[in-house]
Design an enzyme around this catalytic site. Structure first.
Site, short mmCIF file in Angstrom:
data_model
loop_
_atom_site.label_atom_id
_atom_site.label_comp_id
_atom_site.label_asym_id
_atom_site.label_seq_id
_atom_site.Cartn_x
_atom_site.Cartn_y
_atom_site.Cartn_z
N ASP A 33 0.87 -1.42 -0.24
CA ASP A 33 0.05 -0.03 -0.01
C ASP A 33 0.80 1.27 0.08
O ASP A 33 2.08 1.01 -0.05
CB ASP A 33 -0.97 0.23 1.25
CG ASP A 33 -1.96 -1.04 1.23
OD1 ASP A 33 -2.26 -1.50 0.19
OD2 ASP A 33 -2.33 -1.36 2.38
N TYR A 74 6.40 -9.61 6.74
CA TYR A 74 6.58 -8.29 7.07
C TYR A 74 7.19 -8.17 8.30
O TYR A 74 7.04 -8.86 9.47
CB TYR A 74 5.23 -7.48 7.09
CG TYR A 74 4.60 -7.55 5.77
CD1 TYR A 74 4.63 -6.39 4.87
CD2 TYR A 74 4.00 -8.68 5.16
CE1 TYR A 74 4.11 -6.30 3.83
CE2 TYR A 74 3.57 -8.48 3.69
CZ TYR A 74 3.64 -7.39 2.99
OH TYR A 74 3.08 -7.19 1.80
#
Length: 276
Positions: free
Chosen positions: A53, A122
């Protein structure tokens, strides 16, 4: 032929990975760079392991692109280097300073950057001590004013592991499955005082990681009990009490793939709709 590209980028000034008209994105910059270097007649079409994003960083992003062998040879010029090495070098010279291609190689048969992946990892960085906030790291660390209890947070994360429907932590997309396998989710206090969350799954749906982080912060502050995240999970719907955390603390660290002889089978498996 198919090429695999390993790259990293500072997501601060990008509107995410995916190309969007009139906006600066990683996909658009990389596609333009490949198209320019190889003098392609049409813009290079890229497939990415994970669509980050706006504001999200990547240290271990993976992309594939399909080109003709003679097009790859155009990267060599008078350098005498292997075509893949020459392409990586020339891309580093063309791309802006907030994006770097570390390596280019010919992909094994059956490789798909997105569907052959078996995991994505992540990390999320938090400073929970205002006296230790480092302004030089403001682009990658989220600052909080309240100390967090790491033990309480890890007690809560263990309840989320496994194959689950994470609809409560995902921004819904029509026709997209929200069932994922969360393989790892833990918090550690680093030597520099920062808190680091490590989140590993077979795949993630839109905003899932930042919502998972947001569900644990109130546990760390003591505002919610350790059962709060799993209670949210079982409802199957977004909970307004869960704050989606800022994008700049998040970084795609690593994408995992199986052995070369299992790449094609994994891609077929991953294309099937995930169901509980």
């Amino acid at each position: 032929m198919r090429l695999r590209l390993d790259l990293a980028y500072d997501g601060t000034d990008f509107h995410g990975w995916a190309a969007q008209p009139g906006l600066r994105t990683v996909e658009a910059e990389l596609s333009a760079a490949i198209t320019t270097v190889l003098r392609l007649a049409e813009p290079a079409r890229l497939t990415v392991a994970g669509r980050t994003d706006a504001g999200v960083h990547a240290a271990g992003q993976v992309v594939h692109v399909d080109i003709e062998p003679d097009e790859l040879e155009r990267a060599v010029g008078h350098s005498g280097r292997r075509p893949e090495e020459a392409l990586a070098t020339r891309l580093r010279g063309v791309l802006p300073p907030d994006a770097v291609v570390h390596r280019v190689r010919v992909a094994p048969e059956g490789f798909d950057a997105r569907f052959s992946a078996v995991s994505r990892r992540y990390r999320y960085l938090v400073c929970d001590d205002p006296a230790r906030v480092d302004p030089l790291r403001r682009r990658e660390v989220v600052s909080l004013r309240t100390p967090l209890d790491v033990d309480a947070m890890n007690s809560a994360t263990r309840q989320l592991l496994g194959l689950r429907n994470f609809a409560a932590f995902c921004k819904k997309r029509e026709g997209a499955s929200t069932t994922r396998t969360l393989l790892r989710y833990d918090w550690t206090r680093r030597e520099d005082g920062l808190l680091e969350a490590s989140v590993l799954a077979d795949a993630f749906c839109h905003s899932m990681v930042r919502a998972l982080i947001g569900a644990l912060v109130p546990v760390g502050t003591g505002a919610r009990g350790t059962d709060f995240p799993v209670e949210v999970l079982t409802t199957g719907v977004r909970d307004p009490r869960v704050k989606v955390m800022p994008a700049h603390g998040l970084c795609l660290v690593e994408v995992g793939y199986p052995a070369d002889d299992a790449l094609a089978a994994r891609a077929l498996e991953a294309r099937a709709r995930r169901e509980e």
